[in-house]
Design an enzyme around this catalytic site. Structure first.
Site, mmCIF file in Angstrom:
data_model
loop_
_atom_site.group_PDB
_atom_site.id
_atom_site.type_symbol
_atom_site.label_atom_id
_atom_site.label_comp_id
_atom_site.label_asym_id
_atom_site.label_seq_id
_atom_site.Cartn_x
_atom_site.Cartn_y
_atom_site.Cartn_z
ATOM 1 N N ASP A 176 0.813 -1.230 0.000
ATOM 2 C CA ASP A 176 0.000 0.000 0.000
ATOM 3 C C ASP A 176 0.845 1.278 0.000
ATOM 4 O O ASP A 176 0.313 2.369 0.225
ATOM 5 C CB ASP A 176 -0.897 0.010 1.247
ATOM 6 C CG ASP A 176 -2.042 -0.986 1.148
ATOM 7 O OD1 ASP A 176 -2.880 -0.833 0.245
ATOM 8 O OD2 ASP A 176 -2.074 -1.934 1.964
ATOM 9 N N GLU A 188 0.121 9.623 1.327
ATOM 10 C CA GLU A 188 -0.561 10.586 2.199
ATOM 11 C C GLU A 188 -0.643 10.087 3.637
ATOM 12 O O GLU A 188 -0.667 10.891 4.579
ATOM 13 C CB GLU A 188 -1.984 10.813 1.695
ATOM 14 C CG GLU A 188 -2.849 11.594 2.670
ATOM 15 C CD GLU A 188 -4.244 11.858 2.159
ATOM 16 O OE1 GLU A 188 -4.493 13.013 1.803
ATOM 17 O OE2 GLU A 188 -5.075 10.934 2.109
ATOM 18 N N ASP A 189 -0.685 8.768 3.807
ATOM 19 C CA ASP A 189 -0.934 8.240 5.151
ATOM 20 C C ASP A 189 0.266 8.302 6.087
ATOM 21 O O ASP A 189 0.102 8.176 7.298
ATOM 22 C CB ASP A 189 -1.455 6.796 5.039
ATOM 23 C CG ASP A 189 -2.838 6.769 4.421
ATOM 24 O OD1 ASP A 189 -3.659 7.622 4.803
ATOM 25 O OD2 ASP A 189 -3.076 5.930 3.542
ATOM 26 N N ARG A 226 -7.878 3.322 12.217
ATOM 27 C CA ARG A 226 -6.441 3.517 12.000
ATOM 28 C C ARG A 226 -5.818 4.604 12.874
ATOM 29 O O ARG A 226 -4.609 4.637 13.061
ATOM 30 C CB ARG A 226 -6.195 3.890 10.529
ATOM 31 C CG ARG A 226 -6.711 2.874 9.521
ATOM 32 C CD ARG A 226 -5.837 1.652 9.480
ATOM 33 N NE ARG A 226 -6.313 0.705 8.477
ATOM 34 C CZ ARG A 226 -5.977 0.753 7.189
ATOM 35 N NH1 ARG A 226 -5.164 1.699 6.756
ATOM 36 N NH2 ARG A 226 -6.443 -0.132 6.357
ATOM 37 N N HIS A 251 -11.111 6.208 6.196
ATOM 38 C CA HIS A 251 -10.452 7.444 6.628
ATOM 39 C C HIS A 251 -11.429 8.628 6.537
ATOM 40 O O HIS A 251 -12.389 8.577 5.759
ATOM 41 C CB HIS A 251 -9.268 7.768 5.710
ATOM 42 C CG HIS A 251 -8.070 6.891 5.907
ATOM 43 N ND1 HIS A 251 -7.472 6.208 4.883
ATOM 44 C CD2 HIS A 251 -7.335 6.613 7.015
ATOM 45 C CE1 HIS A 251 -6.426 5.537 5.341
ATOM 46 N NE2 HIS A 251 -6.318 5.757 6.640
ATOM 47 N N ILE A 305 -8.294 -1.108 -3.931
ATOM 48 C CA ILE A 305 -7.732 -1.305 -2.584
ATOM 49 C C ILE A 305 -7.980 -0.055 -1.719
ATOM 50 O O ILE A 305 -7.130 0.372 -0.940
ATOM 51 C CB ILE A 305 -6.238 -1.714 -2.626
ATOM 52 C CG1 ILE A 305 -5.404 -0.755 -3.478
ATOM 53 C CG2 ILE A 305 -6.077 -3.138 -3.125
ATOM 54 C CD1 ILE A 305 -3.892 -0.980 -3.335
ATOM 55 N N CYS A 310 -5.088 10.131 -1.293
ATOM 56 C CA CYS A 310 -4.160 9.154 -0.694
ATOM 57 C C CYS A 310 -2.837 9.078 -1.434
ATOM 58 O O CYS A 310 -1.813 8.713 -0.858
ATOM 59 C CB CYS A 310 -4.766 7.752 -0.712
ATOM 60 S SG CYS A 310 -6.520 7.686 -0.434
HETATM 61 C C1 CIR Z 1 -5.177 0.910 3.193
HETATM 62 O O1 CIR Z 1 -6.122 0.190 3.567
HETATM 63 O O2 CIR Z 1 -4.408 1.424 3.984
HETATM 64 C C2 CIR Z 1 -4.991 1.115 1.725
HETATM 65 N N1 CIR Z 1 -5.403 -0.045 1.014
HETATM 66 C C3 CIR Z 1 -5.769 2.333 1.262
HETATM 67 C C4 CIR Z 1 -5.259 3.607 1.869
HETATM 68 C C5 CIR Z 1 -6.022 4.778 1.417
HETATM 69 N N2 CIR Z 1 -5.454 5.980 1.924
HETATM 70 C C6 CIR Z 1 -6.133 7.068 2.214
HETATM 71 O O3 CIR Z 1 -7.360 7.058 2.198
HETATM 72 N N3 CIR Z 1 -5.449 8.122 2.606
#
Ligand code: CIR
Length: 256
Positions: free
Chosen positions: A61, A66-67, A134, A164, A245, A251
């Site tokens: 991922d 961004e995360d 998360r 999110h 995903i 993101c």
């Molecule tokens: C996750 O579940 O972490 C990734 N498959 C998707 C992350 C999406 N990120 C976001 O919304 N900032």
């Protein structure tokens, strides 16, 4: 105004990314790469300098850069992702942030706090943060303490359904907020000009404002029309492989 954007190239293992929608099938790596290249092109059209980080196949991922950090005009915060398979993604971002921020302005969310950037929505000097699967209360408390040192405000938004915060609500500047599902009636967003996204196009609530232009996912005509109706020039980018995903436009980049 954003000057810089950081993105991270999708890796071959993207097909093993975390998903809540296995019925959509697995992302096709080659197609994800093409869509990512088009995303970068759209960002450049908005006048930003794009830093492209290399793919890291250890983390399926990891293109959702961004995360792993929250970047503000005064400081950077490296997060502590709540998804165990993503937690190690933060290590690679630190040296990159050091190119843009003095060391003393780079902060860290630490255990037992967790926070993911997808849960953070910047509205001027206020940062709304989703309390989610998360991002936990301790993570938000640490984040708020960092922000307060820089004169920023932090407001917690409990999530009920979505992954999110920005899965369902996104700020387009000028008081305009795209809202879907559970965010439609949240008291904290009552003061904004809320544009309701129809359920059938809920995925496209995740649009990004970049220097006056709004990038909208391709294939969501009602959202595109609504954003154009607000007066913004629109660029569209196909994100079908990332959607598989649970990933969207926001993101895929850090904008600052
Ligand atoms: C996750 O579940 O972490 C990734 N498959 C998707 C992350 C999406 N990120 C976001 O919304 N900032």
């Amino acid at each position: 105004m954003f000057h810089n954007v950081i993105v991270k190239t999708p890796c071959p293992s993207i097909c093993e990314g975390i998903t809540s929608a296995p019925e959509l099938g697995k992302p096709i790596y080659e197609k994800a790469l093409q869509q990512h290249a088009r995303y970068i092109e759209a960002l450049r059209q908005c006048g930003v300098e794009v830093t492209i980080l290399p793919a890291d196949d250890r983390y399926p991922d990891s293109c959702f850069v961004e995360d792993v950090a929250v970047l503000t005009r005064k400081c950077a915060v490296v997060t502590n992702p709540g998804a165990p398979s993503r937690n190690g993604e933060t290590a690679a971002i630190v040296p990159v942030l050091e190119r843009f921020y003095p060391k003393e302005d780079i902060h860290f969310i630490r255990e037992p706090g967790t926070l993911e950037g997808g849960d953070v929505m910047m509205v001027g000097d206020t940062f709304y943060v989703g309390l989610s699967a998360r991002t936990n209360a301790e993570g938000i408390a640490q984040f708020a303490a960092i922000l307060h040192r820089y004169g920023f405000a932090c407001e917690q938004v409990p999530l009920e359904k979505v992954l999110h915060l920005k899965t369902g609500v996104n700020y387009l500047e000028n008081g305009n907020l795209l809202v879907s599902g559970e965010f439609t009636d949240k008291p904290c967003f009552q003061g904004y000009h809320r544009v309701q996204i129809p359920e059938a196009e809920a995925y496209a609530a995740n649009c990004i404002w970049v220097n006056g232009t709004v990038i909208v996912p391709e294939g969501y005509p009602a959202v595109k029309a609504a954003v154009e109706g607000l007066g913004y020039p629109v660029l569209t980018v196909d994100t079908s492989e990332f959607r598989k995903i649970d990933g969207g436009l926001s993101c895929l980049s850090l904008r600052f």
